[in-house]
Write a protein that holds these residues in place. Structure first.
Motif, PDB file in Angstrom:
ATOM      1  N   VAL A 136     -22.765  43.727   4.647  1.00  0.00           N
ATOM      2  CA  VAL A 136     -22.050  44.331   5.382  1.00  0.00           C
ATOM      3  C   VAL A 136     -20.586  44.483   5.061  1.00  0.00           C
ATOM      4  CG1 VAL A 136     -21.521  42.266   7.204  1.00  0.00           C
ATOM      5  CG2 VAL A 136     -21.728  44.897   7.928  1.00  0.00           C
ATOM      6  N   HIS A 137     -19.942  45.696   5.310  1.00  0.00           N
ATOM      7  CA  HIS A 137     -18.440  45.700   4.820  1.00  0.00           C
ATOM      8  C   HIS A 137     -17.398  44.578   5.513  1.00  0.00           C
ATOM      9  CE1 HIS A 137     -15.121  47.773   2.861  1.00  0.00           C
ATOM     10  NE2 HIS A 137     -14.583  47.379   4.033  1.00  0.00           N
ATOM     11  N   ALA A 138     -17.792  44.424   6.499  1.00  0.00           N
ATOM     12  CA  ALA A 138     -16.863  43.417   7.236  1.00  0.00           C
ATOM     13  C   ALA A 138     -17.499  42.426   8.018  1.00  0.00           C
ATOM     14  CB  ALA A 138     -15.870  44.155   8.036  1.00  0.00           C
ATOM     15  N   GLU A 200      -6.293  48.285  -9.191  1.00  0.00           N
ATOM     16  CA  GLU A 200      -5.254  48.232  -8.092  1.00  0.00           C
ATOM     17  C   GLU A 200      -5.641  49.492  -7.225  1.00  0.00           C
ATOM     18  OE1 GLU A 200      -2.803  46.683  -6.686  1.00  0.00           O
ATOM     19  OE2 GLU A 200      -2.744  45.099  -8.399  1.00  0.00           O
ATOM     20  N   LYS A 201      -6.166  49.490  -6.282  1.00  0.00           N
ATOM     21  CA  LYS A 201      -6.629  50.677  -5.465  1.00  0.00           C
ATOM     22  C   LYS A 201      -5.832  50.870  -4.007  1.00  0.00           C
ATOM     23  CE  LYS A 201     -10.378  52.126  -2.550  1.00  0.00           C
ATOM     24  NZ  LYS A 201     -11.888  52.220  -2.048  1.00  0.00           N
ATOM     25  N   SER A 202      -5.301  51.900  -3.672  1.00  0.00           N
ATOM     26  CA  SER A 202      -4.662  52.139  -2.358  1.00  0.00           C
ATOM     27  C   SER A 202      -5.237  53.486  -1.848  1.00  0.00           C
ATOM     28  CB  SER A 202      -3.159  52.281  -2.307  1.00  0.00           C
ATOM     29  OG  SER A 202      -3.002  53.228  -3.054  1.00  0.00           O
ATOM     30  N   ARG A 203      -5.543  53.411  -0.495  1.00  0.00           N
ATOM     31  CA  ARG A 203      -5.897  54.836   0.045  1.00  0.00           C
ATOM     32  C   ARG A 203      -5.047  55.198   1.116  1.00  0.00           C
ATOM     33  NH1 ARG A 203     -11.387  56.753   0.686  1.00  0.00           N
ATOM     34  NH2 ARG A 203     -12.469  55.168   0.015  1.00  0.00           N
ATOM     35  N   ASP A 204      -4.397  56.680   1.077  1.00  0.00           N
ATOM     36  CA  ASP A 204      -3.760  56.984   1.931  1.00  0.00           C
ATOM     37  C   ASP A 204      -4.395  57.029   3.362  1.00  0.00           C
ATOM     38  OD1 ASP A 204      -1.268  59.497   2.204  1.00  0.00           O
ATOM     39  OD2 ASP A 204      -2.511  59.204   3.907  1.00  0.00           O
ATOM     40  N   GLU A 209      -6.970  59.922   0.633  1.00  0.00           N
ATOM     41  CA  GLU A 209      -6.692  59.956  -0.781  1.00  0.00           C
ATOM     42  C   GLU A 209      -6.882  58.682  -1.567  1.00  0.00           C
ATOM     43  OE1 GLU A 209      -3.809  61.780  -4.121  1.00  0.00           O
ATOM     44  OE2 GLU A 209      -3.251  62.377  -2.084  1.00  0.00           O
ATOM     45  N   ILE A 210      -7.425  58.655  -2.685  1.00  0.00           N
ATOM     46  CA  ILE A 210      -7.453  57.356  -3.475  1.00  0.00           C
ATOM     47  C   ILE A 210      -6.329  57.437  -4.600  1.00  0.00           C
ATOM     48  CG2 ILE A 210      -8.783  55.876  -4.781  1.00  0.00           C
ATOM     49  CD1 ILE A 210     -11.344  57.003  -3.198  1.00  0.00           C
ATOM     50  N   LYS A 211      -5.546  56.262  -4.749  1.00  0.00           N
ATOM     51  CA  LYS A 211      -4.799  56.151  -6.094  1.00  0.00           C
ATOM     52  C   LYS A 211      -5.417  54.709  -6.651  1.00  0.00           C
ATOM     53  CE  LYS A 211      -0.841  58.626  -5.597  1.00  0.00           C
ATOM     54  NZ  LYS A 211      -0.085  58.836  -4.031  1.00  0.00           N
ATOM     55  N   ASP A 228     -19.584  47.528  -2.402  1.00  0.00           N
ATOM     56  CA  ASP A 228     -20.637  47.534  -1.106  1.00  0.00           C
ATOM     57  C   ASP A 228     -20.993  48.650  -0.815  1.00  0.00           C
ATOM     58  OD1 ASP A 228     -17.898  48.166  -0.195  1.00  0.00           O
ATOM     59  OD2 ASP A 228     -18.576  47.233   1.676  1.00  0.00           O
ATOM     60  N   ILE A 229     -20.349  49.786  -0.689  1.00  0.00           N
ATOM     61  CA  ILE A 229     -20.890  50.909  -0.504  1.00  0.00           C
ATOM     62  C   ILE A 229     -20.271  52.331  -1.633  1.00  0.00           C
ATOM     63  CG2 ILE A 229     -20.514  52.881   1.462  1.00  0.00           C
ATOM     64  CD1 ILE A 229     -19.887  50.701   3.371  1.00  0.00           C
ATOM     65  N   ILE A 230     -21.058  53.426  -1.881  1.00  0.00           N
ATOM     66  CA  ILE A 230     -20.511  54.369  -2.501  1.00  0.00           C
ATOM     67  C   ILE A 230     -20.846  55.436  -1.254  1.00  0.00           C
ATOM     68  CG2 ILE A 230     -20.903  56.114  -4.238  1.00  0.00           C
ATOM     69  CD1 ILE A 230     -22.216  54.135  -5.713  1.00  0.00           C
ATOM     70  N   ALA A 231     -19.761  56.098  -1.002  1.00  0.00           N
ATOM     71  CA  ALA A 231     -19.832  57.011   0.094  1.00  0.00           C
ATOM     72  C   ALA A 231     -19.527  58.461  -0.653  1.00  0.00           C
ATOM     73  CB  ALA A 231     -18.816  56.927   1.312  1.00  0.00           C
ATOM     74  N   THR A 232     -18.409  59.096  -0.700  1.00  0.00           N
ATOM     75  CA  THR A 232     -17.976  60.107  -1.379  1.00  0.00           C
ATOM     76  C   THR A 232     -18.202  60.014  -2.795  1.00  0.00           C
ATOM     77  OG1 THR A 232     -15.614  59.628  -1.700  1.00  0.00           O
ATOM     78  CG2 THR A 232     -16.318  60.940   0.271  1.00  0.00           C
ATOM     79  N   GLY A 233     -18.163  58.658  -3.398  1.00  0.00           N
ATOM     80  CA  GLY A 233     -18.081  58.642  -4.716  1.00  0.00           C
ATOM     81  C   GLY A 233     -16.765  58.604  -5.489  1.00  0.00           C
ATOM     82  N   GLY A 234     -15.790  58.769  -4.660  1.00  0.00           N
ATOM     83  CA  GLY A 234     -14.047  58.606  -5.149  1.00  0.00           C
ATOM     84  C   GLY A 234     -13.825  57.544  -5.691  1.00  0.00           C
TER      85      GLY A 234
HETATM   86  C1  R5P Z   1     -14.171  50.312   0.966  1.00  0.00           C
HETATM   87  O1  R5P Z   1     -13.402  49.363   1.168  1.00  0.00           O
HETATM   88  C2  R5P Z   1     -15.464  50.303   0.468  1.00  0.00           C
HETATM   89  O2  R5P Z   1     -15.902  49.045  -0.066  1.00  0.00           O
HETATM   90  C3  R5P Z   1     -15.886  51.313  -0.697  1.00  0.00           C
HETATM   91  O3  R5P Z   1     -15.003  51.375  -1.741  1.00  0.00           O
HETATM   92  C4  R5P Z   1     -15.616  52.798   0.005  1.00  0.00           C
HETATM   93  O4  R5P Z   1     -16.177  52.908   1.233  1.00  0.00           O
HETATM   94  C5  R5P Z   1     -16.311  53.887  -1.025  1.00  0.00           C
HETATM   95  O5  R5P Z   1     -15.901  55.011  -0.553  1.00  0.00           O
HETATM   96  P1  R5P Z   1     -15.976  56.316  -1.196  1.00  0.00           P
HETATM   97  O6  R5P Z   1     -17.182  56.347  -2.075  1.00  0.00           O
HETATM   98  O7  R5P Z   1     -15.795  57.456  -0.314  1.00  0.00           O
HETATM   99  O8  R5P Z   1     -14.670  56.180  -2.352  1.00  0.00           O
END
Ligand code: R5P
Length: 300
Positions: A136-138, A200-204, A209-211, A228-234
């Motif tokens: 689980v993510h959290a 290093e990742k940051s999300r607005d 938006e991911i940097k 843990d999760i691939i959602a949009t794959g960004g």
């Molecule tokens: C975020 O903290 C999660 O661990 C995943 O990195 C995130 O949910 C992936 O989402 P997406 O595939 O849309 O970038």
């Protein structure tokens, strides 16, 4: 106590596998939507007395899929729990391999809700006895459960699968700092000295938006990027691009829950992944690693 397993509409393949492993029958559900959009669910049985006094296991993932979204999946889950409770189950064990809303555990902007905590609170309040989820993510949200609540770890299964693909000279890469501890634990399954690196990742928080940045020494390495999760794959696609620029040889994009929304597969493969690997917490074409045995180990 005799066990009965109810297979929810979102976990058909995994549910039947678990029933087989446990050597018990899998009972299906009947679902539809009313014309006004409300969900309908009934457990597919003709005699309600078969539930009374039994230990009932309910399995239902809550990821979005082609024919329903996570809200509908949660409603179906609530309805299954309510139905077996009403019919007099003695013990209710709920297995939710992918738990929706778990990423909403923190407040980033004024006025938001910590809805991951609320989802757990609702499930718990329906009168269940045990709750199981996977990676689980959290994990903190499970503290809202007054009953036994377990977060099952799928890392060994995923690592064993990657080993069969012939990966060698491995580096495990975490796409962000939040995943570093998980990546360290994951790397141990490939060997004590397998290195772990991080971008290093940051999300607005407004636009999403991911940097991402970072230059790692990955020349000639087989890189396992684990999330843990691939959602949009960004996140994954950006990390893969950076890993390619850092000289990676082969790249495995690995996630417990590969939701693969919209163009995710295209983005990840175009960025340079050799393979996408997920578990069957979500039924799709990359669900090559089955959680059945590990879940059964907890249920036995
Ligand atoms: C975020 O903290 C999660 O661990 C995943 O990195 C995130 O949910 C992936 O989402 P997406 O595939 O849309 O970038």
């Amino acid at each position: 106590m005799e066990k009965i397993l109810i297979v929810g509409p979102a976990s058909q393949i995994l549910g039947v596998k678990i029933a087989k492993e446990l050597g018990i029958e899998a009972i299906n559900t009947e679902v539809k939507k009313f014309p006004d959009g409300e969900n309908y669910l009934r457990i597919n049985i003709e005699d309600e007395t078969i539930i009374a006094g039994k230990e009932v296991i309910i399995i239902q993932s809550t990821g979005p899929s082609s024919n329903n979204n996570q809200n509908a999946r949660l409603m179906e889950l609530f309805m299954m729990i309510n139905s077996v409770k009403r019919m007099g189950a003695s013990k209710i064990i709920v297995v939710v391999p992918y738990l929706a809303y778990a990423r909403q555990d923190k407040i980033f902007r004024p006025g938001e809700t910590q809805f991951g905590h609320v989802i757990i609170h609702i499930i718990n309040s329906l009168g269940i006895d045990e709750f199981y989820t996977v990676d689980v993510h959290a994990p903190v949200i499970l503290e809202k459960c007054s009953c036994k609540a377990i977060n099952i770890d799928s890392m060994k299964l995923l690592a064993d699968n990657i080993k069969t693909l012939g990966a060698e000279d491995i580096v495990v890469v975490s796409p962000d700092k939040g995943g570093i501890e998980r990546s360290k634990a994951f790397a141990k399954y490939f060997g004590e000295s397998v290195p772990v690196d991080v971008f290093e990742k940051s999300r607005d928080v407004k636009t999403g938006e991911i940097k991402m940045s970072g230059k790692l020494s990955l020349k000639g390495k087989d890189v396992v990027i684990a999330d843990d999760i691939i959602a949009t794959g960004g996140t994954m696609a950006t990390a893969i691009k950076l890993a390619r620029e850092s000289g990676a040889k082969r790249i495995y994009a690995v996630a417990t829950h590969a939701l693969l929304l919209d163009q995710a597969k295209y983005r990840i493969l175009k960025a340079g992944a050799d393979k996408i690997i997920g578990t069957d917490s979500i039924d799709n074409e990359v669900s090559t690693v089955s959680l059945a045995k590990i879940i059964v180990d907890y249920l036995k």
